[in-house]
Design a protein around this motif. Structure first.
Motif, PDB file in Angstrom:
ATOM      1  N   LYS A  49       8.628   3.024 -44.577  1.00  0.00           N
ATOM      2  CA  LYS A  49       8.334   1.610 -44.750  1.00  0.00           C
ATOM      3  C   LYS A  49       9.328   1.042 -45.759  1.00  0.00           C
ATOM      4  CE  LYS A  49       3.413   1.484 -43.517  1.00  0.00           C
ATOM      5  NZ  LYS A  49       3.550   0.507 -42.434  1.00  0.00           N
ATOM      6  N   GLY A  50       9.573  -0.281 -45.645  1.00  0.00           N
ATOM      7  CA  GLY A  50      10.584  -0.891 -46.492  1.00  0.00           C
ATOM      8  C   GLY A  50      10.009  -1.853 -47.515  1.00  0.00           C
ATOM      9  N   VAL A  51      10.508  -1.743 -48.734  1.00  0.00           N
ATOM     10  CA  VAL A  51      10.157  -2.675 -49.803  1.00  0.00           C
ATOM     11  C   VAL A  51      11.245  -3.746 -49.863  1.00  0.00           C
ATOM     12  CG1 VAL A  51       9.784  -2.959 -52.276  1.00  0.00           C
ATOM     13  CG2 VAL A  51       8.928  -0.920 -51.112  1.00  0.00           C
ATOM     14  N   VAL A  52      10.828  -4.998 -49.833  1.00  0.00           N
ATOM     15  CA  VAL A  52      11.772  -6.125 -49.808  1.00  0.00           C
ATOM     16  C   VAL A  52      11.921  -6.707 -51.211  1.00  0.00           C
ATOM     17  CG1 VAL A  52      12.323  -8.371 -48.821  1.00  0.00           C
ATOM     18  CG2 VAL A  52      11.142  -6.641 -47.428  1.00  0.00           C
ATOM     19  N   TYR A  53      13.153  -6.799 -51.663  1.00  0.00           N
ATOM     20  CA  TYR A  53      13.450  -7.423 -52.953  1.00  0.00           C
ATOM     21  C   TYR A  53      14.301  -8.661 -52.702  1.00  0.00           C
ATOM     22  CZ  TYR A  53      15.449  -8.189 -57.572  1.00  0.00           C
ATOM     23  OH  TYR A  53      15.838  -8.758 -58.768  1.00  0.00           O
ATOM     24  N   GLU A  62       4.260  -7.575 -49.376  1.00  0.00           N
ATOM     25  CA  GLU A  62       4.161  -7.020 -48.027  1.00  0.00           C
ATOM     26  C   GLU A  62       5.378  -6.155 -47.721  1.00  0.00           C
ATOM     27  OE1 GLU A  62       3.613  -8.487 -43.376  1.00  0.00           O
ATOM     28  OE2 GLU A  62       3.680  -9.952 -45.023  1.00  0.00           O
ATOM     29  N   VAL A  63       5.089  -4.913 -47.289  1.00  0.00           N
ATOM     30  CA  VAL A  63       6.178  -3.996 -46.949  1.00  0.00           C
ATOM     31  C   VAL A  63       6.469  -4.077 -45.456  1.00  0.00           C
ATOM     32  CG1 VAL A  63       5.639  -2.439 -48.845  1.00  0.00           C
ATOM     33  CG2 VAL A  63       4.575  -2.065 -46.616  1.00  0.00           C
ATOM     34  N   LEU A  64       7.654  -3.648 -45.057  1.00  0.00           N
ATOM     35  CA  LEU A  64       8.082  -3.722 -43.659  1.00  0.00           C
ATOM     36  C   LEU A  64       7.746  -2.433 -42.927  1.00  0.00           C
ATOM     37  CD1 LEU A  64      11.617  -5.348 -44.122  1.00  0.00           C
ATOM     38  CD2 LEU A  64       9.415  -6.480 -43.703  1.00  0.00           C
ATOM     39  N   ILE A  70      13.544  -8.682 -39.437  1.00  0.00           N
ATOM     40  CA  ILE A  70      14.445  -9.765 -39.847  1.00  0.00           C
ATOM     41  C   ILE A  70      14.279 -10.025 -41.342  1.00  0.00           C
ATOM     42  CG2 ILE A  70      15.087 -12.174 -39.519  1.00  0.00           C
ATOM     43  CD1 ILE A  70      15.725 -10.388 -37.148  1.00  0.00           C
ATOM     44  N   VAL A  71      15.401  -9.964 -42.070  1.00  0.00           N
ATOM     45  CA  VAL A  71      15.384 -10.262 -43.508  1.00  0.00           C
ATOM     46  C   VAL A  71      16.471 -11.292 -43.797  1.00  0.00           C
ATOM     47  CG1 VAL A  71      14.473  -8.007 -44.185  1.00  0.00           C
ATOM     48  CG2 VAL A  71      16.939  -8.331 -43.983  1.00  0.00           C
ATOM     49  N   MET A  72      16.263 -12.033 -44.825  1.00  0.00           N
ATOM     50  CA  MET A  72      17.242 -13.046 -45.211  1.00  0.00           C
ATOM     51  C   MET A  72      18.443 -12.388 -45.898  1.00  0.00           C
ATOM     52  SD  MET A  72      16.039 -15.929 -44.154  1.00  0.00           S
ATOM     53  CE  MET A  72      15.464 -14.993 -42.711  1.00  0.00           C
ATOM     54  N   PRO A  73      19.569 -13.060 -45.851  1.00  0.00           N
ATOM     55  CA  PRO A  73      20.776 -12.490 -46.481  1.00  0.00           C
ATOM     56  C   PRO A  73      20.610 -12.219 -47.966  1.00  0.00           C
ATOM     57  CG  PRO A  73      21.364 -14.279 -44.998  1.00  0.00           C
ATOM     58  CD  PRO A  73      19.865 -14.297 -45.120  1.00  0.00           C
ATOM     59  N   TRP A  74      19.739 -12.960 -48.624  1.00  0.00           N
ATOM     60  CA  TRP A  74      19.545 -12.778 -50.061  1.00  0.00           C
ATOM     61  C   TRP A  74      18.443 -11.754 -50.376  1.00  0.00           C
ATOM     62  CZ3 TRP A  74      18.836 -17.301 -47.361  1.00  0.00           C
ATOM     63  CH2 TRP A  74      17.519 -17.663 -47.083  1.00  0.00           C
ATOM     64  N   GLU A  75      17.964 -11.045 -49.327  1.00  0.00           N
ATOM     65  CA  GLU A  75      16.927 -10.034 -49.520  1.00  0.00           C
ATOM     66  C   GLU A  75      17.507  -8.633 -49.283  1.00  0.00           C
ATOM     67  OE1 GLU A  75      12.954 -12.577 -48.182  1.00  0.00           O
ATOM     68  OE2 GLU A  75      13.914 -11.225 -46.738  1.00  0.00           O
ATOM     69  N   GLN A  76      17.030  -7.681 -50.089  1.00  0.00           N
ATOM     70  CA  GLN A  76      17.452  -6.287 -49.970  1.00  0.00           C
ATOM     71  C   GLN A  76      16.234  -5.410 -49.659  1.00  0.00           C
ATOM     72  OE1 GLN A  76      19.334  -5.433 -53.717  1.00  0.00           O
ATOM     73  NE2 GLN A  76      21.185  -6.610 -53.229  1.00  0.00           N
ATOM     74  N   VAL A  77      16.426  -4.396 -48.809  1.00  0.00           N
ATOM     75  CA  VAL A  77      15.326  -3.531 -48.385  1.00  0.00           C
ATOM     76  C   VAL A  77      15.606  -2.096 -48.821  1.00  0.00           C
ATOM     77  CG1 VAL A  77      14.013  -2.629 -46.430  1.00  0.00           C
ATOM     78  CG2 VAL A  77      14.843  -5.004 -46.410  1.00  0.00           C
ATOM     79  N   THR A  78      14.604  -1.476 -49.444  1.00  0.00           N
ATOM     80  CA  THR A  78      14.676  -0.051 -49.817  1.00  0.00           C
ATOM     81  C   THR A  78      13.564   0.689 -49.074  1.00  0.00           C
ATOM     82  OG1 THR A  78      15.485  -0.642 -52.021  1.00  0.00           O
ATOM     83  CG2 THR A  78      14.636   1.596 -51.711  1.00  0.00           C
ATOM     84  N   GLN A  79      13.933   1.747 -48.359  1.00  0.00           N
ATOM     85  CA  GLN A  79      12.963   2.468 -47.526  1.00  0.00           C
ATOM     86  C   GLN A  79      12.421   3.698 -48.249  1.00  0.00           C
ATOM     87  OE1 GLN A  79      14.053   3.094 -43.388  1.00  0.00           O
ATOM     88  NE2 GLN A  79      15.667   1.535 -43.519  1.00  0.00           N
ATOM     89  N   TYR A  80      11.098   3.935 -48.049  1.00  0.00           N
ATOM     90  CA  TYR A  80      10.424   5.083 -48.645  1.00  0.00           C
ATOM     91  C   TYR A  80       9.613   5.806 -47.566  1.00  0.00           C
ATOM     92  CZ  TYR A  80      11.589   3.040 -53.174  1.00  0.00           C
ATOM     93  OH  TYR A  80      12.269   2.524 -54.252  1.00  0.00           O
ATOM     94  N   PRO A  81       9.498   7.138 -47.645  1.00  0.00           N
ATOM     95  CA  PRO A  81       8.757   7.895 -46.632  1.00  0.00           C
ATOM     96  C   PRO A  81       7.239   7.748 -46.810  1.00  0.00           C
ATOM     97  CG  PRO A  81       9.561   9.375 -48.331  1.00  0.00           C
ATOM     98  CD  PRO A  81      10.137   8.034 -48.633  1.00  0.00           C
ATOM     99  N   VAL A  82       6.562   7.396 -45.736  1.00  0.00           N
ATOM    100  CA  VAL A  82       5.097   7.318 -45.760  1.00  0.00           C
ATOM    101  C   VAL A  82       4.496   8.411 -44.863  1.00  0.00           C
ATOM    102  CG1 VAL A  82       4.986   4.880 -46.321  1.00  0.00           C
ATOM    103  CG2 VAL A  82       5.132   5.579 -43.920  1.00  0.00           C
ATOM    104  N   SER A  83       5.342   9.216 -44.229  1.00  0.00           N
ATOM    105  CA  SER A  83       4.905  10.409 -43.516  1.00  0.00           C
ATOM    106  C   SER A  83       5.513  11.614 -44.221  1.00  0.00           C
ATOM    107  CB  SER A  83       5.330  10.366 -42.043  1.00  0.00           C
ATOM    108  OG  SER A  83       6.738  10.275 -41.939  1.00  0.00           O
ATOM    109  N   THR A  84       5.114  12.798 -43.787  1.00  0.00           N
ATOM    110  CA  THR A  84       5.477  14.021 -44.510  1.00  0.00           C
ATOM    111  C   THR A  84       6.984  14.220 -44.632  1.00  0.00           C
ATOM    112  OG1 THR A  84       3.447  15.069 -43.741  1.00  0.00           O
ATOM    113  CG2 THR A  84       5.181  16.513 -44.581  1.00  0.00           C
TER     114      THR A  84
END
Length: 322
Positions: A49-53, A62-64, A70-84
């Motif tokens: 899942k992605g955290v939007v900054y 809200e996480v992705l 779709i994210v705006m150009p001024w937004e950055q996404v960092t992904q984290y594992p939610v499964s094993t």
């Protein structure tokens, strides 16, 4: 004769300069739109899942979800594992590791052992914004290599110092692993990191310690062998006793059966003798005597020349019958 730009009535048939410029502008706009869509599209990998900054709004609650987002150009996404997610901290190349990730930990008897660790974890989706903030936008790989590895080493050292080198190496490894996993889980789940599995895949003492441990293990194996031999002998004695008692019981049963048969035959014989004795009257005896006499008078019988006297009434009885 007409030119390519003229018809028979002298009117131009090609694109005008204005039309060409309009087409170029349209193509440019479409290219910008396509580029913008590509730039604004974020692919969230399966199991992540992605955290939007946002640069103008901070972290979004809200996480992705996985898939194209779709994210705006001024937004950055960092992904984290939610499964094993499985991590190999080993000396070799297990799990694709390219460096030595093993640990050196101490025991209460002053020995040091080198251990390999394999663990599995995931992150709680609800706490991903907290994780993003606490670890200052670090990726999950950076968190694994830094914070998680530090916590694992701290927990392992805390537990291993309560046991001997023999306990860590063999005798109490399962118990030690369980304690480490429990303690590590308690410390990490506060931040939304869930440890699902933890194991010491290998434990390597130094050569001197390993030689001593081998001697101890050999002595213990010898003791176990002697105990098994003693139990086998005891069991053999028990089996022999059971077999002897069984044979004895069989002999007793057979003897009792023979005695019973003898008693039955004796009782039958005695009964027959009683019946015969009761049936032997003087008249029957005399009758049997006559029937068996061949008519020849006996001579002298006995040492004193005594004469056997035949009852006179015997002939009377015979004459009556005739």
């Amino acid at each position: 004769m007409t030119t390519p730009f003229e018809t028979n009535n002298n009117r131009p048939t090609g694109l005008s300069k204005k039309q060409i410029i309009s087409i170029i502008i349209a193509v440019f706009v479409v290219a910008i739109l396509i580029l913008g869509v590509i730039t604004m599209t974020e692919k969230i990998e399966p199991g992540y899942k992605g955290v939007v900054y946002s640069l103008n709004g901070g972290i979004k609650d809200e996480v992705l979800d996985q898939g194209l987002q779709i994210v705006m150009p001024w937004e950055q996404v960092t992904q984290y594992p939610v499964s094993t997610e499985t991590v190999y901290l080993t000396k070799g190349t297990d799990g694709g590791s390219t460096s030595d990730g093993s640990f050196n930990i101490n025991t209460y008897d002053g020995k040091s052992v080198n251990v390999d660790v394999v663990y599995s974890y995931k992150m709680e989706p609800e706490k991903l914004p907290h994780i993003f903030t606490k670890f200052r936008r670090q990726t999950h790989e950076e968190i694994q290599a830094g914070y998680l590895k530090t916590q694992i080493k701290s927990v392992m050292q805390e537990v291993s110092t309560l046991y001997s080198v023999l306990g860590v190496y063999a005798e109490n490894r399962a118990e030690i692993t369980k304690e480490m996993q429990k303690l590590l889980k308690e410390r990490l789940e506060v931040d939304g990191i869930i440890i699902e599995n933890f194991s010491l895949s290998d434990v390597r003492p130094d050569e001197e310690t390993l030689l001593s441990l081998q001697k101890i293990a050999d002595a213990q194996n010898q003791q176990e062998f002697l105990k098994r031999e003693q139990k086998n002998k005891e069991q053999e004695a028990i089996n022999a006793k059971i077999e002897a008692e069984g044979k004895k019981n069989v002999a007793i049963v057979e003897a009792e059966a023979d005695a019973e048969q003898t008693r039955i035959r004796a009782e039958a014989q005695a009964k027959a003798n009683n019946l015969l004795s009761e049936s032997m009257t003087p008249a029957i005896i005399q009758d049997n005597w006559i029937k068996r006499w061949d008519g020849i008078m006996p001579k002298v019988s006995g040492a004193n020349n005594s004469i056997v006297q035949i009852p006179g009434d015997m002939f009377t009885e015979e004459e009556k019958k005739e």
